[in-house]
Design an enzyme around this catalytic site. Structure first.
Site, PDB file in Angstrom:
ATOM      1  N   GLY B 496       0.801  -1.214   0.000  1.00 27.19           N
ATOM      2  CA  GLY B 496       0.000   0.000   0.000  1.00 27.19           C
ATOM      3  C   GLY B 496       0.838   1.271   0.000  1.00 27.19           C
ATOM      4  N   THR B 538       7.697   3.894   2.772  1.00 28.56           N
ATOM      5  CA  THR B 538       6.925   5.066   3.193  1.00 28.56           C
ATOM      6  C   THR B 538       7.854   6.155   3.730  1.00 28.56           C
ATOM      7  OG1 THR B 538       5.016   3.690   3.672  1.00 28.56           O
ATOM      8  CG2 THR B 538       5.046   5.857   4.682  1.00 28.56           C
ATOM      9  N   GLU B 724       8.136  -4.231   9.249  1.00 25.96           N
ATOM     10  CA  GLU B 724       8.903  -5.284   9.922  1.00 25.96           C
ATOM     11  C   GLU B 724       8.655  -5.445  11.421  1.00 25.96           C
ATOM     12  OE1 GLU B 724      12.232  -3.518   7.933  1.00 25.96           O
ATOM     13  OE2 GLU B 724      13.027  -5.505   7.532  1.00 25.96           O
TER      14      GLU B 724
END
Lengths: 158, 765
Positions: B496, B538, B724
């Site tokens: 995403g 991100t 993670e």
């Protein structure tokens, strides 16, 4: 290798094909017909990524030979939305974030459709059990279950 | 109420339609005209000399177009085994044929003459002098020998005094430590802070244990696949399902000696990676070699079984761990000795052994870690590589100490956690972090403080830390005359991240999210983007997107100033239009009008760019609490409750962030309870989903995710990488819950029912 005549109706379209007897339905859908939405994740019927619907039942198409599907009506993920409208399951997966990489998603949606067509109002526990033949490695299943439960409700209210 | 209008919202993903309709094109969905199908010829023995490779029978099979071996690799870089194989599944040759079944048949017709060698699969066996060597006879010293060696060097360098007596004594001791002469060592790391011996001496309680963590497979649902097309000019195109197209480009270039400009990597949609999809060896290089030899496009696709025998899974690990603490719950010292199962080549994760320190103020720390060669495939990254293994050991041992000193597990951890400005053992000073907030949040959400349990039930808590990576990236933005905004970049979206990038750009340009579209380029067209691993996207591409949007904004304001006949500082971009701040009557121009206007000015179309290298990241914590119930008859462990909190800095898309937390937690659960790649002298014995069980929806309840937001100073809108961390605590969370239920600690994962039954018997139940 000798090829056999195989006639399939896939998502309403008829295909008259000549297929080697060793080719699976999945390979035929993907490589011969060109419908690649059904995925090959294990080739042993364990992951459910190749799930299609035949005569109302969810079938792992990697375990069915194309010749065995002769004369059958098959629905794949590509045949699920109609007249440009998404199926409530597709809508549910979008709204609830029921996918990440998306590789297992067609299989989950098709398995869910076959199940909900038969059991329209499952409990969460029943649904979790029913989808136990499909593997998702990204989501941890929480949002998949939410997506299917919300779609089930939408389908009941439709 | 958020001060933002697009970021911080759970908008649907940009790729939603493609993903739910089957339209998304993954690697194996690429079909090229005249395409051939490749198949790898693999070793059937875990350790053997190759005495001959005979391809003649395979070549005769109708439909076979080419067979390549190491002789076809002009650079001499190792692609196929030549004189020796080190594991079952190791590539020896590759076949291309007109049909995948013919290719498979041909691969089986390639005759390999083997001379079998003794096999070693266990790391503690592999380091012994009596075991077969995979590569050479080199040895390394164990921790005690290293200490003596360092002391000896110091003494012999000191010429001011006569140290001969001590030198003689130490030398004798050094030589007597024969079991610390390690063979088959692929790598080693050593870290020290303070004085562990002193720390243990001052401790009221010292606990020592050996923890065993199995090798597990990332088990991304899409097996490795590559389509390569070499044209007559030497240009190579590779369709790759990968986490890092630019890494594939440089990897193929380096391995096969092809100039970068002659390779274009076209990334496909990717069916999961979790760290396992960066390399070129498995399918990309063989596909290129076969295409170069045949002059035709070639697809090489691995089966699930091939994934298990020749994938690059996460290493198993044996960790000998010792921790000392005071009776009032202060951790004083920790010492770890870890042996990582590298397989046939030096591999991943050993560098994470230091993370056994956790987020605690441990003043005395010593960590010695060794990678060990065994007759298995090599390893690579798997979600927070190395950390789940060592966090399992560290957090299990803390649980033991808390039980022994009678302190609540959450209180004990809170008491020892570092805060801003604290010294990180063998590290720098701690930046502003949300460790305590995150642990408290999970305890509150799970009902930890007034928890109850019935018979055979137990509660477990554990934490794990991780810091997202960072790398270079570039993004272009253009604004079109209908007001739409298009983003162009080259990073891979799995979870995403494209949506997060689109949200960031929409936020900065004050346009609706729906007005922003995003296009991924290939390595020929897109600016460089760091690979999608290390929770990096991100953070890196989000920062890049913000820079690109701000650059676009500057261009918009300059154009608007010209158009509205005012200065740029008298203008404001809001709600998708530029308005004059001080003007009566008010005047404004929409982005679409401005974009249309830009086409008729000398300035030209509105284009912005962002280019970002790196900024320091901020550590993130994941904390989890599980409640389980053990069936004493079957040994089955059922999860009744699983709550998972994480400091994400700022959740740009909360729904996507929850998805990461839930997914990572379940992967950790599976590592703790189910998954284990098993080997015997014939290689991997469970290369499929029947024998290597991964969880299904039937195995687990809903995972409750709790988002904690302590902003990262350098993250876009404060965001941290989120992929993670959630896998890091779960191995210990589950182990600690099982101990609470059955009263015995199982120190060898996975906690399968048979081990629970054995443990119950041991406990007299």
């Amino acid at each position: 290798m000798n090829k056999h005549p195989v006639s399939l109706t896939v998502n309403g379209d008829q295909y008259d094909l000549l297929i080697e007897p060793r080719k699976t339905l999945l390979a035929t859908l993907r490589d011969t017909i060109g419908l690649t939405g059904s995925k090959e994740g294990c080739s042993t019927g364990d992951c459910g990524a190749c799930t299609v619907i035949i005569d109302g039942k969810a079938i792992t198409s990697c375990l069915m030979l194309a010749v065995s599907a002769n004369g059958k009506e098959i629905t794949t993920i590509e045949g699920l939305s109609s007249n440009g409208h998404l199926h409530p399951l597709q809508q549910g997966f979008i709204e609830k974030g029921g996918y990440q990489c998306g590789f297992c998603t067609p299989g989950f949606i098709m398995a869910s459709k076959a199940y909900l067509d038969e059991i329209p109002n499952p409990t969460e526990a029943e649904l979790r059990h029913a989808l136990g033949g499909n593997i998702c490695r990204c989501t941890g299943y929480t949002k998949i279950i939410e997506a299917v439960m919300s779609a089930a409700e939408a389908m009941r209210n439709a | 109420m958020s001060e933002y209008s697009v970021v911080g919202k759970s908008v649907p993903r940009v790729d939603a339609l493609d993903k739910v309709t089957g339209a998304a094109q993954y690697g194996a969905d690429v079909h090229r005209p005249g395409m051939l199908y490749g198949k790898i010829v693999r070793s059937k023995h875990p350790h053997a000399y190759i005495r001959g490779i005979d391809t003649s029978e395979a070549e005769k099979l109708p439909g076979v177009r080419a067979i390549v071996t190491q002789a076809d690799v002009k650079t001499g870089r190792s692609v196929f085994a030549t004189d020796k194989v080190l594991y079952v599944g190791e590539p020896i040759a590759a076949v291309a044929a007109t049909d995948p079944d013919i290719a498979e048949e041909a691969a089986e017709l390639v005759k390999i003459d083997y001379e079998e060698l003794p096999v070693v699969q266990d790391v503690l066996e592999a380091i012994k002098p009596s075991t077969p060597r995979l590569h050479n006879d080199d040895t390394k010293d164990g921790p005690a020998r290293r200490v003596i060696k360092a002391r000896l060097k110091k003494l012999s360098d000191d010429e001011s005094q006569d140290h001969s007596a001590e030198i003689e004594e130490l030398t004798a001791k050094f030589e007597s430590l024969e079991d610390e002469v390690y063979y088959n060592i692929s790598a080693e790391t050593h870290t020290e802070a303070g004085d562990v011996e002193k720390g243990f001496a001052e401790s009221d309680i010292v606990v020592e244990d050996t923890y065993v963590v199995p090798r597990v497979h990332q088990t991304y649902m899409e097996p490795h696949v590559s389509i390569a097309e070499a044209d007559s000019s030497g240009k190579v195109t590779v369709w790759a399902s990968t986490q890092g197209p630019f890494a594939i480009r440089s990897g193929v270039a380096g391995t096969l000696g092809i100039p970068l400009t002659q390779i274009n990597v076209i990334p496909t949609t990717m069916g999961g990676g979790f760290g396992g999809r960066f390399g070129v060896a498995l399918t990309h290089v063989p596909a290129v070699l076969l295409s170069q030899k045949t002059g035709r496009p070639v697809r090489v696709q691995m089966t699930r079984e091939e994934e298990f025998v020749d994938g690059r899974p996460a290493p198993g690990c044996v960790i000998k761990l010792k921790t000392g603490a005071t009776n009032d719950g202060r951790i004083l010292a920790r010492q770890a000795l870890a042996f990582w199962d590298s397989g046939s080549v030096s591999g991943a994760s050993i560098g994470s052994t230091i993370r056994v320190r956790g987020v605690y103020k441990i003043p005395n720390l010593k960590v010695d870690a060794y990678g060990v060669y065994t007759n298995k495939s090599g390893t690579t990254a798997y979600r927070a590589p190395g950390t789940p293994q060592v966090a399992y050991a560290g957090e299990s041992q803390l649980d033991e100490i808390a039980r022994k000193i009678g302190m609540d597990g959450v209180e004990f951890r809170l008491k020892n956690m570092r805060e801003e400005g604290d010294q990180i053992p063998a590290g720098a000073k701690e930046p502003k972090v949300g460790y305590k907030e995150t642990l408290k949040a999970v305890a509150d959400a799970a009902g930890w403080w007034n928890r109850e349990k019935g018979p055979n039930q137990g509660w477990g808590v554990a934490i794990g830390d991780w810091t997202n990576g960072c790398g270079p990236g570039g993004i272009y933005i253009s604004v079109h005359e209908d007001g739409s905004v298009r983003i162009f970049h080259g990073s891979i979206d799995i979870t995403g991240t494209d949506t997060a990038i689109a949200q960031i750009v929409a936020e900065v340009l004050t346009v609706p999210y729906e007005q922003v579209t995003i296009t991924r380029g290939d390595t020929d067209s897109a600016p460089y983007a760091t690979g999608s691993g290390g929770s990096v996207v991100t953070f890196t591409m989000g920062n890049t997107a913000k820079l690109a949007a701000e650059d676009t904004c500057q261009r918009i304001l300059a154009l608007a100033a010209e158009r509205l006949n005012t200065s740029a500082d008298n203008l404001e971009l809001k709600d998708g239009k530029v308005s004059v701040l001080v003007q009566d009557p008010p005047r404004s121009i929409s982005l679409g009008e401005l974009a249309a206007y830009s086409l008729s000015t000398t300035g030209g179309p509105i284009v912005g760019k962002g280019s970002f290298a790196r900024k320091p990241s901020t550590p993130a914590l994941a904390a989890q609490i599980a409640k389980v119930e053990v069936d004493p008859e079957t040994g089955n462990v059922r999860v009744l409750k699983m709550v998972s909190s994480q400091d994400v800095g700022f959740a740009i898309n909360p729904m996507a962030v929850e998805g990461q937390i839930e997914g990572g937690t379940v992967q950790g659960y599976a590592w703790a309870m189910m998954e284990e790649m098993q080997y015997d002298e014939k290689g991997n014995v469970n290369p499929g989903f029947v024998d290597y069980r991964v969880p299904t929806s039937a195995d687990l309840p809903t995972v409750q995710s709790v988002i904690v937001e302590v902003p990262a100073p350098n993250g876009p809108f404060g965001a941290k990488g989120v992929g993670e961390p959630p896998i890091t605590p779960t191995l210990a969370t589950m182990a600690n819950a099982v101990v609470d239920a059955i009263g015995v600690r199982i120190t060898e994962l996975p906690i399968k029912p048979e081990k629970v039954i054995d443990a119950l018997k041991q406990n007299g139940k």
